[in-house]
Design a protein around this motif. Sequence first.
Motif, PDB file in Angstrom:
ATOM      1  N   ASN A   1      43.575   4.397  56.861  1.00 50.85           N
ATOM      2  CA  ASN A   1      43.161   5.208  55.729  1.00 50.85           C
ATOM      3  C   ASN A   1      43.588   4.556  54.418  1.00 50.85           C
TER       4      ASN A   1
ATOM      5  N   THR B   1      36.550   6.925  57.797  1.00 52.81           N
ATOM      6  CA  THR B   1      35.106   7.167  57.928  1.00 52.81           C
ATOM      7  C   THR B   1      34.371   6.985  56.607  1.00 52.81           C
TER       8      THR B   1
ATOM      9  N   THR C   1      44.582  11.229  50.648  1.00 55.01           N
ATOM     10  CA  THR C   1      44.313  10.329  51.772  1.00 55.01           C
ATOM     11  C   THR C   1      42.827  10.324  52.059  1.00 55.01           C
TER      12      THR C   1
ATOM     13  N   THR D   1      40.000   9.063  54.469  1.00 53.75           N
ATOM     14  CA  THR D   1      39.944   8.639  55.857  1.00 53.75           C
ATOM     15  C   THR D   1      39.037   7.424  56.013  1.00 53.75           C
TER      16      THR D   1
END
Length: 300
Positions: free
Chosen positions: A279, A296, A292, A294
């Motif tokens: 991340n 993705t 944070t 991620t």
Amino acid sequence: MVDVSLTDSIMSFAIPGKHCRGRVVRLGPALDDILASHDYPPLIREILAEAVCLTAMLGALLKDEGSQLTLQAQTEAGVINLLACDYRDGALRGYVDFDRERLLSQPVAPSLMALFGKGYLAITFDQPAPRGRNQGIVPLEGASLAEAVQNYFFQSEQIPTLIRVAIEQSAGGISAGGLLVQHLPEGEQGRERLHVQLDHPEWEHVEIMGGTITPEELTDSALPLEDILWRLFSESDEVRVLSGKPCVKGCRCNEDHIRDVIARFPKEDKEDMVNEDGNIAIDCAFCSKTFTITGTSLNN
């Protein structure tokens, strides 16, 4: 209708007969919210409170929605490494980075030089086209940040200006109040200034009257801002209250904004930001939060 007469508000005014404009501000809970993001010692809290109050008054000079005022101290060998504040449409934020160990060795009331070293104050006005960005830089000289900003208008803008700021710290929190008055010779707002005369009789009168403001009046949350203006100027002049605006803590960082910023970086740079968990962690100095993002989101 928002009540902007007491605290966490800015009031704009004009004294047409003297070709002057001004802003008066008082901050309370919103200022506490800004300062609560960090465990600042009392001296640093006071410095940042003064800077936020100044930022509110300067930002309120901007007319266009979406305009931003940024006040930043560029320091050299001082206790304070960085001070940054900004204002946009009534939203305020501010942050100070400083050396705690060096601060402990300072006297009770250190000078501006001791706190900032050989520092400079950068004031940036970001406005929509065609005005764009305008920045002025002046030495951090004088007894206070307010005096340094006042010098900015004399030196960089050639506008006779009076600025007063007061800070009050108590067990119940911190409050700040400020007054900014400027002379616009040869015309009201919106007209070209044909000349600047620092000893103009009109300005001398307003400067003397404005200088009588007391710290207690600026920080008294029970005293309406309009009453301050009438006490100072209405005995001999017409004072027009032009507008009022509430102030809030306005850190603009959020997950969507951070995703948008990260998306602008090249793929290689984004890969360098990724931590061992896959991340990207982004710290906001203003609100002391970590966001944070991620993994993705990183392929977008």
